[in-house]
Design a protein around this motif. Structure first.
Motif, PDB file in Angstrom:
ATOM      1  N   ALA A   1       0.827  -1.213   0.000  1.00 44.52           N
ATOM      2  CA  ALA A   1       0.000   0.000   0.000  1.00 44.52           C
ATOM      3  C   ALA A   1       0.861   1.262   0.000  1.00 44.52           C
ATOM      4  CB  ALA A   1      -0.944  -0.005   1.210  1.00 44.52           C
ATOM      5  N   LYS A   2       2.038   1.201   0.629  1.00 43.07           N
ATOM      6  CA  LYS A   2       2.949   2.349   0.657  1.00 43.07           C
ATOM      7  C   LYS A   2       3.695   2.516  -0.671  1.00 43.07           C
ATOM      8  CE  LYS A   2       3.887   2.234   5.622  1.00 43.07           C
ATOM      9  NZ  LYS A   2       3.486   3.587   5.949  1.00 43.07           N
ATOM     10  N   GLY A   3       3.571   1.520  -1.558  1.00 45.34           N
ATOM     11  CA  GLY A   3       4.282   1.567  -2.831  1.00 45.34           C
ATOM     12  C   GLY A   3       5.718   1.099  -2.746  1.00 45.34           C
ATOM     13  N   TRP A   4       6.103   0.488  -1.618  1.00 48.98           N
ATOM     14  CA  TRP A   4       7.475   0.022  -1.414  1.00 48.98           C
ATOM     15  C   TRP A   4       7.710  -1.389  -1.922  1.00 48.98           C
ATOM     16  CZ3 TRP A   4       7.731   1.682   4.409  1.00 48.98           C
ATOM     17  CH2 TRP A   4       7.876   3.073   4.491  1.00 48.98           C
ATOM     18  N   PHE A   5       6.737  -2.274  -1.738  1.00 45.76           N
ATOM     19  CA  PHE A   5       6.926  -3.679  -2.086  1.00 45.76           C
ATOM     20  C   PHE A   5       6.429  -3.934  -3.505  1.00 45.76           C
ATOM     21  CE2 PHE A   5       6.561  -5.307   2.601  1.00 45.76           C
ATOM     22  CZ  PHE A   5       7.688  -4.581   2.934  1.00 45.76           C
ATOM     23  N   LEU A   6       7.250  -4.650  -4.279  1.00 42.51           N
ATOM     24  CA  LEU A   6       6.934  -4.951  -5.676  1.00 42.51           C
ATOM     25  C   LEU A   6       6.585  -6.416  -5.891  1.00 42.51           C
ATOM     26  CD1 LEU A   6       9.832  -2.945  -7.338  1.00 42.51           C
ATOM     27  CD2 LEU A   6       7.489  -2.187  -6.891  1.00 42.51           C
ATOM     28  N   ALA A   7       7.173  -7.303  -5.096  1.00 40.77           N
ATOM     29  CA  ALA A   7       6.920  -8.743  -5.200  1.00 40.77           C
ATOM     30  C   ALA A   7       7.360  -9.385  -3.890  1.00 40.77           C
ATOM     31  CB  ALA A   7       7.685  -9.352  -6.367  1.00 40.77           C
ATOM     32  N   SER A   8       6.733 -10.511  -3.560  1.00 37.74           N
ATOM     33  CA  SER A   8       7.105 -11.216  -2.335  1.00 37.74           C
ATOM     34  C   SER A   8       6.667 -12.663  -2.432  1.00 37.74           C
ATOM     35  CB  SER A   8       6.455 -10.554  -1.109  1.00 37.74           C
ATOM     36  OG  SER A   8       5.049 -10.540  -1.233  1.00 37.74           O
ATOM     37  N   GLY A   9       7.297 -13.500  -1.610  1.00 39.98           N
ATOM     38  CA  GLY A   9       6.909 -14.905  -1.575  1.00 39.98           C
ATOM     39  C   GLY A   9       7.798 -15.705  -0.646  1.00 39.98           C
ATOM     40  N   ARG A  10       7.427 -16.976  -0.501  1.00 43.05           N
ATOM     41  CA  ARG A  10       8.172 -17.899   0.365  1.00 43.05           C
ATOM     42  C   ARG A  10       9.386 -18.446  -0.356  1.00 43.05           C
ATOM     43  NH1 ARG A  10       3.301 -21.638   2.866  1.00 43.05           N
ATOM     44  NH2 ARG A  10       2.520 -20.038   4.282  1.00 43.05           N
ATOM     45  N   LYS A  11      10.423 -18.740   0.426  1.00 45.02           N
ATOM     46  CA  LYS A  11      11.557 -19.478  -0.109  1.00 45.02           C
ATOM     47  C   LYS A  11      11.142 -20.938  -0.250  1.00 45.02           C
ATOM     48  CE  LYS A  11      15.172 -16.655   2.049  1.00 45.02           C
ATOM     49  NZ  LYS A  11      16.248 -16.658   3.081  1.00 45.02           N
ATOM     50  N   VAL A  12      11.768 -21.637  -1.177  1.00 43.91           N
ATOM     51  CA  VAL A  12      11.538 -23.074  -1.368  1.00 43.91           C
ATOM     52  C   VAL A  12      12.898 -23.751  -1.248  1.00 43.91           C
ATOM     53  CG1 VAL A  12      10.725 -24.859  -2.956  1.00 43.91           C
ATOM     54  CG2 VAL A  12       9.581 -22.617  -2.904  1.00 43.91           C
ATOM     55  N   PRO A  13      13.092 -24.611  -0.224  1.00 42.46           N
ATOM     56  CA  PRO A  13      12.130 -25.008   0.792  1.00 42.46           C
ATOM     57  C   PRO A  13      11.799 -23.843   1.726  1.00 42.46           C
ATOM     58  CG  PRO A  13      14.293 -25.890   1.327  1.00 42.46           C
ATOM     59  CD  PRO A  13      14.415 -25.222  -0.019  1.00 42.46           C
ATOM     60  N   ARG A  14      10.754 -24.024   2.514  1.00 40.03           N
ATOM     61  CA  ARG A  14      10.209 -22.953   3.357  1.00 40.03           C
ATOM     62  C   ARG A  14      11.104 -22.674   4.563  1.00 40.03           C
ATOM     63  NH1 ARG A  14       4.704 -22.819   6.815  1.00 40.03           N
ATOM     64  NH2 ARG A  14       4.899 -20.643   7.436  1.00 40.03           N
ATOM     65  N   THR A  15      12.086 -21.824   4.337  1.00 41.93           N
ATOM     66  CA  THR A  15      13.014 -21.402   5.389  1.00 41.93           C
ATOM     67  C   THR A  15      12.913 -19.906   5.649  1.00 41.93           C
ATOM     68  OG1 THR A  15      14.780 -21.090   3.763  1.00 41.93           O
ATOM     69  CG2 THR A  15      14.663 -23.247   4.862  1.00 41.93           C
ATOM     70  N   GLY A  16      11.958 -19.259   5.002  1.00 42.85           N
ATOM     71  CA  GLY A  16      11.777 -17.819   5.123  1.00 42.85           C
ATOM     72  C   GLY A  16      11.091 -17.281   3.896  1.00 42.85           C
ATOM     73  N   GLY A  17      11.440 -16.065   3.511  1.00 40.98           N
ATOM     74  CA  GLY A  17      10.806 -15.454   2.355  1.00 40.98           C
ATOM     75  C   GLY A  17      11.692 -14.371   1.761  1.00 40.98           C
ATOM     76  N   VAL A  18      11.203 -13.792   0.669  1.00 40.16           N
ATOM     77  CA  VAL A  18      11.920 -12.727  -0.022  1.00 40.16           C
ATOM     78  C   VAL A  18      10.918 -11.658  -0.431  1.00 40.16           C
ATOM     79  CG1 VAL A  18      13.277 -12.125  -2.074  1.00 40.16           C
ATOM     80  CG2 VAL A  18      13.721 -14.277  -0.878  1.00 40.16           C
ATOM     81  N   ILE A  19      11.318 -10.398  -0.267  1.00 39.04           N
ATOM     82  CA  ILE A  19      10.510  -9.259  -0.707  1.00 39.04           C
ATOM     83  C   ILE A  19      11.405  -8.389  -1.584  1.00 39.04           C
ATOM     84  CG2 ILE A  19       9.230  -7.199   0.004  1.00 39.04           C
ATOM     85  CD1 ILE A  19       8.818  -8.620   2.760  1.00 39.04           C
ATOM     86  N   LEU A  20      10.896  -7.995  -2.745  1.00 42.38           N
ATOM     87  CA  LEU A  20      11.565  -7.012  -3.584  1.00 42.38           C
ATOM     88  C   LEU A  20      10.948  -5.666  -3.266  1.00 42.38           C
ATOM     89  CD1 LEU A  20      11.691  -8.867  -7.019  1.00 42.38           C
ATOM     90  CD2 LEU A  20      13.371  -8.894  -5.154  1.00 42.38           C
ATOM     91  N   ALA A  21      11.788  -4.686  -2.921  1.00 44.74           N
ATOM     92  CA  ALA A  21      11.285  -3.405  -2.443  1.00 44.74           C
ATOM     93  C   ALA A  21      12.025  -2.242  -3.094  1.00 44.74           C
ATOM     94  CB  ALA A  21      11.431  -3.325  -0.925  1.00 44.74           C
ATOM     95  N   ILE A  22      11.349  -1.101  -3.131  1.00 40.30           N
ATOM     96  CA  ILE A  22      11.958   0.153  -3.559  1.00 40.30           C
ATOM     97  C   ILE A  22      11.648   1.198  -2.503  1.00 40.30           C
ATOM     98  CG2 ILE A  22      11.918  -0.323  -6.040  1.00 40.30           C
ATOM     99  CD1 ILE A  22       9.348   1.361  -6.217  1.00 40.30           C
ATOM    100  N   GLY A  23      12.420   2.266  -2.492  1.00 42.47           N
ATOM    101  CA  GLY A  23      12.194   3.336  -1.529  1.00 42.47           C
ATOM    102  C   GLY A  23      13.487   3.747  -0.876  1.00 42.47           C
ATOM    103  N   GLU A  24      13.365   4.475   0.205  1.00 40.74           N
ATOM    104  CA  GLU A  24      14.523   4.930   0.973  1.00 40.74           C
ATOM    105  C   GLU A  24      14.918   3.855   1.987  1.00 40.74           C
ATOM    106  OE1 GLU A  24      16.212   7.749   0.440  1.00 40.74           O
ATOM    107  OE2 GLU A  24      14.859   8.121  -1.258  1.00 40.74           O
ATOM    108  N   ARG A  25      16.208   3.561   2.047  1.00 38.57           N
ATOM    109  CA  ARG A  25      16.679   2.481   2.916  1.00 38.57           C
ATOM    110  C   ARG A  25      16.261   2.684   4.371  1.00 38.57           C
ATOM    111  NH1 ARG A  25      21.161  -1.408   2.268  1.00 38.57           N
ATOM    112  NH2 ARG A  25      21.313  -2.471   4.266  1.00 38.57           N
TER     113      ARG A  25
END
Length: 94
Positions: free
Chosen positions: A31-55
């Motif tokens: 909603a903030k426009g920061w996240f572009l894509a996200s999902g679980r790691k395979v195997p399920r050990t966590g996840g990944v988010i692709l983001a833009i914005g100020e660090r």
């Protein structure tokens, strides 16, 4: 662009117990426009988010993730200077 890599510190059952509030947090990032894509790691050990914005803003937002607050996962932030993309993904160069 930032690659936010989450690694679970606790078992998947504990992650599942915080999944609903974590997913509400993820939706907030979109909603903030920061996240572009996200999902679980395979195997399920966590996840990944692709983001833009100020660090600094992204880091502050990560600190508010229920997974962070409850010690479910830790984040590794990798900054990527995207130089080449396929047509339609120019937003990644921000």
């Amino acid at each position: 662009m930032f690659i936010l890599s989450l690694t679970y510190l606790k078992c998947n059952d504990e992650a599942d117990g915080q999944m609903e509030p974590h997913m509400a947090w993820v939706k907030g990032g979109y909603a903030k426009g920061w996240f572009l894509a996200s999902g679980r790691k395979v195997p399920r050990t966590g996840g990944v988010i692709l983001a833009i914005g100020e660090r600094a803003a992204i880091e502050a937002y990560i600190a508010a993730d229920p997974f962070t607050i409850h010690g479910i996962a830790e984040y590794e932030i990798t900054e990527l200077a995207v130089t080449t993309v396929v047509e339609g993904l120019e937003i990644l160069k921000r």
